[in-house]
Design an enzyme around this catalytic site. Structure first.
Site, short mmCIF file in Angstrom:
data_model
loop_
_atom_site.label_atom_id
_atom_site.label_comp_id
_atom_site.label_asym_id
_atom_site.label_seq_id
_atom_site.Cartn_x
_atom_site.Cartn_y
_atom_site.Cartn_z
CE LYS A 200 -0.99 2.72 2.73
NZ LYS A 200 -1.26 3.97 3.42
CD GLU A 284 9.05 -0.39 13.97
OE1 GLU A 284 9.48 -1.04 13.02
OE2 GLU A 284 9.49 0.74 14.30
CB CYS A 321 10.86 3.74 14.97
SG CYS A 321 11.99 2.98 13.83
CD GLU A 425 6.42 7.42 18.93
OE1 GLU A 425 7.43 6.96 18.39
OE2 GLU A 425 5.27 7.27 18.46
#
Lengths: 578, 578
Positions: A200, A284, A321, A425
Site C-alpha cells: 500500500k 510496529e 522510531c 511517544e
C-alpha cells in the site's frame, strides 16, 4: 585454444525513471481514477505537480487474486531462485541512481546524503535476505526419523520446517521512504519467505514508492516469476485508508506488515483479528526509547553523553522510531553538564524540516501537552512561537515549509510519576529529561515505562549494581537494550531485535529488522511419514547434507562445499528441484 | 582402600496422596471457601464425595503476585537447575503411583491403561524439556561481534536470545487430565522457559489436578526455588469462569496457555488482547482433522484403512483433539469397503463413557445437527435413541452413567458443500464420510476445510499426482500433514507441530507439543555493547564453547564434552553461573 567469448551482459531493463502516478497491479499499470492526489514538498510546503491516482477496489481485488495465484508457484521456487530475484531487485534499485534520490528528497525533505545511505541499507537488506536464503538454516528444519520397531507404538517419521503464510500486505513507513517502505524490510523478508507482496503506497512519498515498485516488477519479469508476486497500490485522497482496509480484509491476503502510528496499527490489527479467518498483523508503532544516565558514567563523560543524545534526538528531525524520548538521571553536577550539552546543541539548531504536515501537527500537539504538564519546563531548544505559529492542523495550513524546532523538556520524578502524558511517544525532535533524587526513583521510573523498541543506559564501571537492577526491569519492557550508546542506528544482523512489548509493537515475539524478520511470514508445518517426492526440498533425505538442521536431536552442519558446489546458484537451484 | 560410603538417598518428600479439596498458593494450602463443588464420576454419573473449594479473588491475587516475585529469581537460575527441577517434578509424579491413576480414573472415566500411558507421556515431557534445557540451543542465540573500525559507522556488538515472558496462566484440558493439564505440556514448557506457572484447575478432574500440583510444589521446595514458581487454583461452582478471567486480567500474568473449546479460547484471547498491556493467549481449540482416501490406496488397502480409521475415531470415545471428523473419498468399491469396515467396527462397540455431562451434551447437540443436515445419513454405529435419551442438558440429567455411541455419517459432495455445519468440529466418536464423484470435488472439498491441527491422506504409489495437488491445499489449512496413517497419536519430538490455522488455534506460528513449545513463553531480546557481567550466561563470551549458536553468521557447535564436563549438572550449573 581460443577462449570462449564472454556472453554479452543482458541489457538492463528499461526502468521507469519518473513516476506515472499509477498503481502497478501484477506488472500492469493501473488506470487513472477519480481519486487524484498530490504529494507535498516539505521543504517548500507546496504541492508537487505530479498527479497520483489512488487504486480502486477492483485494483485491490486484482492484486490480491494475482498474489494468491502467484503464491502457489512462487512458494515452490527453489531458494536460490528467490535469492537471485532479491539481488535483481537490489540491482534495479541501484540502477535508478540519482533519479530516485531526487524524487525522494523532494517528497520527504530528508537530506540527500541520508537518503543515499538509506538506499544503500535497502539494497543491503535485499542482499542479506538473499544470503539468508542461500545459507538455508532459517527454515529451522527438524527431522525425526521413524522407527518401525519401537514399542509399544512404532515411531513415525516427522519432519518440520517453516513454510510461507501466503500473500502479504505491506504498509510502509513515512519516515523510511526506502528502507521501510516499498522495497523495505517487510517486503524483502516476505519475498524471501516466498510470500507475494502487495504494497500500500504511502501518500507522503508516492513517487518514491512507484519508482521502486517498477524496479521490483522489472526484477519479477527478469526472474521469470509470475507477475502477481508483486503489486503496488497508490492510496490517497478519499481512498487513503480504504485501500489498506480492503487489503487487510481480502481473503487472499494472509498477513500484514505495518509501520506507523499506534492508532493506525491497532486499527489494522483489529481488522486482521476480526476476519472470519483471522490473520496476523505485525504492527510496529510508537516507542519512547528511554535512556538512563547512571551516576558513574555522568561523573566522567557527561558532556560527551549529552552531545551524543542531542544528535540522536535531532537526527532526521527526530523522526526515527528509535529516537530517545525520555532521559532519566539522578540529580548531580554531571547531570547538569549533560543537560547543558543537550540544550546548547539544540539551541544552535535551525528549525528542521519534518516529513509531513500531519506529523508536524501531531508533534506540536504532543509538545504542547508535555509543556502543559505540571512541573515540566522547557530546558533547551527553540520553543519560541515563531516556529510553531504556522498552525496546528495539517488540513488548514498551506504553503509554509514544514518545520519544527527541537526541544528538551525537564521535570522531576514526582511530576513524571503524576503525568501519564509523559509516558506517551512524542514523534519528533523532543525529549523529556526526568531528574530523580535517588536510585529508587530511577528504578521506579524504569518500571513505569511503556513497552519500547529500545532502552539504553550509560553506565560506568562503578555503576554495576544499579545497572544490574535496571536491566532486570528493562528486560521486561524493551526489545533491545543498549549500553553506553544511543538507540538510533539499527544494525541489520542476526543478533538484532527491532521489536518489543506493546505499544512498541503488537507482536513482541518477532523482529522487523535482521535475519529473523523472515520468520514472521511463516508458520511451522510437520510432515508425518511423507514420501520424499512430496516433501519440500529442504526436508528430503537426499538434500540433508546441504543445509544445517536438527536430525534426531543432533544438529547437522552442511557438508563443506566442493569446488563443484560453488558454481552459480542455478546449479544449486536445479539440485534442490530434484 | 575403603570405598567411601554411598550417601543415603534423600528421603522422598511426603507427597499428598488424597486430595484435600484446597488450592495451593505458592506452596501454601488455600482455605475453604463458600464456592464448594464436587466432581462427577462419568462411569456412574454420581457425584464424587470429596468437596472442593474454588479459589477466591484473594487467592488469584496472592498466586499472581508470588509468581511475579518468583520470576525475578527463577529466570536467573541456571538452565541446569531448572532441568533438575523438571526431573524432580517427573519423579514426584511417578511416586504418586496408583493413587494418582485411581483418582484420575474415577474423575474422567478413562481406562486405567490409557491413564498410565498418559502419565508416562507427562513424565517424559518433563524430562524432554529438561534435556532441551541441558542441550541449550533452544534460546536461539545469535552473536554479532562489534567492529570499532568499520566505516562509515563502527559496528556495535549485538547479541540476541530468547528470554522468558513472565508468569504464565495454564488452563488445562479435560480430555488429557495429565499430559495436557496441571503438569502437562504447557506447564512443562513454561517452567522450562523460566516462567512461573499458575494452573487454573479443571473442575472435571480437580482431585487429579490437586495431587499433581502437590507433586510439583514438592519439587519446587526440594529444588530450593521460590514457592511462587508454581500455584494451583481450584475453579468451580460460581467461580468456575471467574478464576480464569481474573488470572488473564492480572497485571502479573504475562501469557496464557489454553486447551479447550473455541468459545472458551476466543473469550480468553479477547480478554488477553483487551488489557491495557495486551498479553498473548495461546489457545488450542477445535479441529476437524480431515482424512482423504485416495483411489489407489483404496484399491489395495480399503479394509485396513477403514479399521484404522474406526479405531482412531473411537479411541478414548473420540475425545482426542486430533480425532478424525471428516473423511473424503471418491465413489468406488474400495470406498464402500472402507465404509463397511468403519461401520462394522462401530456397530460392535458398546456405548462408551464420555468425560463429562457437558461434553456429552455438546456431542449430542452436534450429532443431531449433523444428522439433520440435508442429504446426511447415518451409515454406521449405534444411533438408536437408547443411548441418547438420557437427556441433552448437563444441568438436568443426573445419576446416569455418562455414555454415548459412536456414529459414522455419510453424505455426498453437493450436500457437504451446502451444509456449513459439517465444517464444524464434533467432539466425540463421530465422523462424516463425504463421497465425492471425482478428483476436482475432492480438491474443492479440501479447500473448504477450516484450519485444523492435522490433515491426513492415504495415498498409494499411483496417487502421486492427486496427492501433490491435495498437499498444496492442505499445507494452507493444517499444522501437521499425515501420510498413510491416522492423526491420533502425537509424537513428542522436535519435528512435531501441534498447532495450525484458526480455529484449530489462534496462534498458528507456535506448537503446543514438542521441543519448540518452549518458544511460545519467550520473546527475543537484543543486548547491544553489553558488559559481559550483565549478559545472560548463554551470551557471554567465555561460555561460547558450551552451546551451539550463530556467531558472526556462522553456526558454532559446542566443544565436545571432556570427561570432566560430563560430570553431574551441578558442575555445569556452577560454570554457567560465573
Amino acid at each position: 585454444m581460443a577462449k570462449p567469448a564472454t556472453p554479452a551482459a543482458p541489457s538492463p531493463p528499461a526502468l521507469r525513471r519518473a513516476p506515472a502516478g499509477l498503481s502497478l497491479v501484477a506488472g500492469a499499470m493501473g488506470k487513472r481514477t477519480a481519486d487524484e492526489f498530490r504529494a507535498v514538498s516539505p521543504n517548500s510546503g507546496e504541492d508537487i505537480p505530479t498527479p497520483y491516482f489512488a487504486a480502486g477496489a477492483a485494483d485491490v481485488e486484482a492484486a490480491s487474486r494475482a498474489a494468491w495465484e502467484a503464491f502457489f508457484d512462487y512458494r515452490n521456487r527453489p531458494a536460490a531462485v528467490r535469492a537471485a530475484f532479491l539481488e535483481k531487485c537490489a540491482e534495479n534499485i541501484v540502477a535508478l541512481g540519482d533519479d530516485l534520490i531526487a524524487v525522494a528528497t523532494t517528497e520527504t525533505g530528508l537530506a540527500p546524503a541520508r537518503l543515499v545511505s538509506e538506499r544503500d541499507r535497502t539494497v543491503n537488506q535485499l542482499k542479506l535476505f538473499a544470503s539468508v536464503l542461500r545459507e538455508g538454516s532459517w527454515v529451522n528444519a527438524a527431522i525425526d526419523h521413524g522407527d518401525a520397531n519401537r514399542r509399544p507404538l512404532p515411531k513415525p517419521d516427522v519432519r518440520r520446517m517453516l513454510r510461507p503464510l501466503g500473500p502479504v500486505a505491506v504498509f510502509g513507513a513515512s519516515n523510511f521512504p526506502l528502507a521501510y517502505s516499498t522495497a523495505g524490510g517487510d517486503t524483502a523478508s516476505a519475498l524471501a519467505a516466498a510470500c507475494p507482496v502487495i504494497v500500500k503506497g504511502h501518500p507522503s512519498h508516492p513517487g518514491t514508492g512507484e519508482l521502486v515498485a517498477h524496479a521490483i516488477a522489472a526484477a519479477v519479469a527478469q526472474s521469470k516469476l509470475p507477475a502477481g508476486v508483486f503489486s503496488f497500490l497508490h492510496a490517497g485522497a478519499q481512498r487513503e485508508t480504504a485501500v489498506g482496509i480492503e487489503l487487510v480484509r481480502h481473503p487472499c491476503v494472509r498477513a500484514v506488515g505495518f509501520t506507523g502510528s499506534p492508532a493506525g496499527g491497532m486499527a489494522l490489527a483489529r481488522e486482521g483479528s476480526s476476519r472470519p479467518d483471522p490473520i496476523p498483523v505485525f504492527a510496529e508503532m510508537g516507542s519512547v526509547n528511554p535512556v538512563f544516565l547512571l551516576p558513574n558514567a555522568l561523573e566522567s563523560q557527561a558532556a560527551s553523553i549529552g552531545e551524543k543524545l542531542a544528535a540522536s534526538i535531532t537526527n532526521s528531525s527526530g523522526q526515527m522510531c528509535t529516537c530517545p524520548g525520555l532521559i532519566f538521571g539522578i540529580r548531580s553536577d554531571g547531570l547538569e553538564t549533560a543537560t547543558r550539552a543537550i540544550s546548547e546543541q539544540m539551541n544552535q539548531l535551525a528549525p528542521q524540516t519534518m516529513l509531513s504536515r500531519r506529523i508536524r501537527a501531531t508533534f506540536i500537539k504532543r509538545t504542547s501537552e508535555i509543556a502543559a504538564a505540571p512541573g515540566v519546563q522547557v530546558r533547551g531548544g527553540s520553543p519560541e512561537p515563531g516556529h510553531r505559529a504556522q498552525g496546528t492542523s495539517h488540513q488548514t495550513e498551506t504553503k509554509f515549509p514544514i518545520r519544527c524546532s527541537a526541544t528538551l523538556f525537564r521535570t522531576n520524578f514526582e511530576s513524571f510519576k503524576n503525568s501519564p502524558t509523559l509516558l506517551e511517544e512524542c514523534f519528533g525532535p523532543a525529549a523529556v529529561l526526568v531528574v530523580c533524587e535517588n536510585e529508587d526513583q530511577l528504578i521506579t521510573a524504569a518500571s513505569m515505562i511503556q513497552g519500547s523498541l529500545t532502552a539504553s543506559m550509560f553506565a560506568g564501571a562503578a555503576d554495576a549494581a544499579i545497572a544490574g537492577q535496571l536491566l532486570a526491569t528493562l528486560e521486561l519492557r524493551a526489545g533491545r537494550i543498549v549500553f553506553n550508546g544511543v538507540p538510533t542506528g539499527v544494525e541489520v544482523c542476526a543478533g538484532m531485535v527491532h521489536g518489543g512489548p506493546f505499544p512498541a509493537t503488537n507482536q513482541p515475539h518477532t523482529t522487523a529488522v535482521g535475519h529473523h524478520a523472515i520468520e514472521r511470514w511463516c508458520r511451522p508445518i510437520s510432515y508425518q511419514n511423507a514420501p520424499s517426492t512430496l516433501l519440500p526440498p529442504e526436508l528430503r533425505e537426499e538434500n540433508l547434507p546441504q543445509v544445517r538442521r536438527r536430525v534426531d536431536g543432533v544438529w547437522i552442519e552442511p557438508a563443506k562445499p566442493t569446488k563443484d558446489a560453488e558454481k552459480p546458484d542455478t546449479a544449486s537451484a536445479a539440485k534442490l528441484k530434484k
